[in-house]
Write an enzyme that holds these catalytic residues in place. Sequence first.
Site, short mmCIF file in Angstrom:
data_model
loop_
_atom_site.label_atom_id
_atom_site.label_comp_id
_atom_site.label_asym_id
_atom_site.label_seq_id
_atom_site.Cartn_x
_atom_site.Cartn_y
_atom_site.Cartn_z
N ARG A 46 0.85 -1.21 0.00
CA ARG A 46 0.00 0.00 0.00
C ARG A 46 0.88 1.26 0.00
O ARG A 46 0.57 2.25 -0.62
CB ARG A 46 -0.97 -0.01 1.20
CG ARG A 46 -1.79 1.27 1.29
CD ARG A 46 -3.10 1.18 2.05
NE ARG A 46 -3.14 0.23 3.13
CZ ARG A 46 -2.53 0.36 4.32
NH1 ARG A 46 -1.81 1.45 4.58
NH2 ARG A 46 -2.65 -0.58 5.23
N TYR A 98 -15.08 17.50 -15.96
CA TYR A 98 -15.58 16.12 -16.02
C TYR A 98 -16.73 15.95 -15.02
O TYR A 98 -16.63 16.41 -13.87
CB TYR A 98 -14.40 15.20 -15.67
CG TYR A 98 -14.74 13.74 -15.62
CD1 TYR A 98 -15.04 13.04 -16.77
CD2 TYR A 98 -14.74 13.06 -14.40
CE1 TYR A 98 -15.35 11.70 -16.72
CE2 TYR A 98 -15.04 11.71 -14.34
CZ TYR A 98 -15.34 11.03 -15.51
OH TYR A 98 -15.65 9.71 -15.45
N ASP A 170 -6.24 19.31 -14.55
CA ASP A 170 -6.60 17.99 -15.05
C ASP A 170 -6.17 17.95 -16.52
O ASP A 170 -6.75 18.62 -17.37
CB ASP A 170 -8.12 17.77 -14.91
CG ASP A 170 -8.54 16.36 -15.31
OD1 ASP A 170 -7.84 15.73 -16.12
OD2 ASP A 170 -9.61 15.91 -14.83
N LYS A 195 -7.64 6.86 -19.67
CA LYS A 195 -7.92 7.38 -21.00
C LYS A 195 -6.70 7.23 -21.92
O LYS A 195 -6.29 6.14 -22.18
CB LYS A 195 -8.41 8.82 -20.88
CG LYS A 195 -9.43 9.04 -19.73
CD LYS A 195 -10.74 8.31 -19.95
CE LYS A 195 -11.63 8.26 -18.72
NZ LYS A 195 -11.91 9.56 -18.09
C1 LIG Z 1 -12.33 10.01 -16.84
C2 LIG Z 1 -11.90 11.31 -16.31
C3 LIG Z 1 -11.68 11.49 -14.95
C4 LIG Z 1 -11.92 10.39 -13.94
O1 LIG Z 1 -11.03 9.32 -14.12
P1 LIG Z 1 -11.39 7.79 -13.78
O2 LIG Z 1 -10.12 7.08 -14.13
O3 LIG Z 1 -12.57 7.40 -14.60
O4 LIG Z 1 -11.69 7.74 -12.32
C5 LIG Z 1 -11.27 12.73 -14.52
N1 LIG Z 1 -11.08 13.74 -15.39
C6 LIG Z 1 -11.28 13.60 -16.72
C7 LIG Z 1 -11.07 14.76 -17.62
C8 LIG Z 1 -11.72 12.38 -17.22
O5 LIG Z 1 -11.94 12.25 -18.53
#
Ligand SMILES: *Cc1c(COP(=O)(O)O)cnc(C)c1O
Length: 379
Positions: A46, A98, A170, A195
């Site tokens: 962890r 998001y 982000d 992604k």
């Molecule tokens: C998908 C996404 C998230 C969240 O990520 P997860 O891996 O699905 O928890 C946050 N910000 C953006 C821009 C995203 O496309």
Amino acid sequence: MGFSTKAVHAGIEPDPSTGSIMTPVFLTSTYVQQELGKHEGYAYSRISNPTRTVLERNIAALENGKHGLAFASGMAAEAAIFQLLKAGDHVIVSRNVYGGTYRLAKLVLGAYNLHFEFVDTTDVVNITAAIKPQTRIVFVETPTNPTMEITDLAAVAKLCKSRKLISVVDNTFATPYLQNPLDFGIDIVIHSATKYLNGHSDMLGGLIVLNDKRLTERLRFIQKSVGAILSPFEAWMCLRGIKTLALRMARHDINAMEVTAFLSTQRKVKKVHYPGLVSHPHHRLATKQMRGFGGMIAFDLGSLQNAKRFLKSVRLCALAESLGGVETLISHPATMTHASVPPEERQRIGVTDGLVRLSVGIEDVEDIIADLKQALAKV
Ligand SMILES: *Cc1c(COP(=O)(O)O)cnc(C)c1O
């Protein structure tokens, strides 16, 4: 070292015990200790795991940062950042982030007396106006999901430095291939590795990169205490995906340009949101801070009924949540990713009922366009 070279090599050494050129998947929860307090740097998975460590070093290098941290998902990474706060604190967030970010902020963390204010960060004046004595973090998404608005990274970094706020970006849509927020003075970069970084729609993960030592120590403490860590296998999957990030992004970018060129000529398409279009309101800024425009496009078909018929008619493009995979994915933000955003709020941020979001894959672009064309004919 160039970006592609770093993607393949940064932080990655052949395994010293076997020569294995690929990073092994260290499926272990614990590590033997030579004597009390003496071990090889790993005590419990962890806290840290060698496979995860390699990914954390690799992403840090790609974002031109010093420290990387890997979490179980993008949302777990975001939650860790918000756990830097204490009750009563205030956060300024880009207005069309998001949907999951909105849900975490409003429907989970609101109960902990943390205050999130959603503003149009494309004009830094709006951020300045929203700052209160309790403000601690400015959380920006650029380009935003799904309307592809661009926020000025250098301006946000400068404002946050002068007001002693933590700036967070982000960078999921752009990826480090197209944009490096830390280079503009931003404090923390976060990614949904689910992604483009993984790129193959076969894992979930979240990554954080930053330079500040004190903030890193606090985030590592949160990471081990809360335990929302990335598993060794997922870390390995992500490393494997990142090796081809440069190749994939270049293709996503070319394909998306061609798809927007096609969509822009279609009578049934009311509006196309893509920062690569000269008509995009923030095109000049995008050109300044990004090295390309990526694979995400949103376009408006005018009504929910049109969007429904279109989405039912696509064959190659898969109707699905998520983005950034090699395959073209198509979605309907108002009922999918942004379903937890109230309708009035959705209207305000441009997430209309007719809006369709496309994550353009790396297939032959003629095939993607042919599919969109036949589906448009049914609208
Ligand atoms: C998908 C996404 C998230 C969240 O990520 P997860 O891996 O699905 O928890 C946050 N910000 C953006 C821009 C995203 O496309």
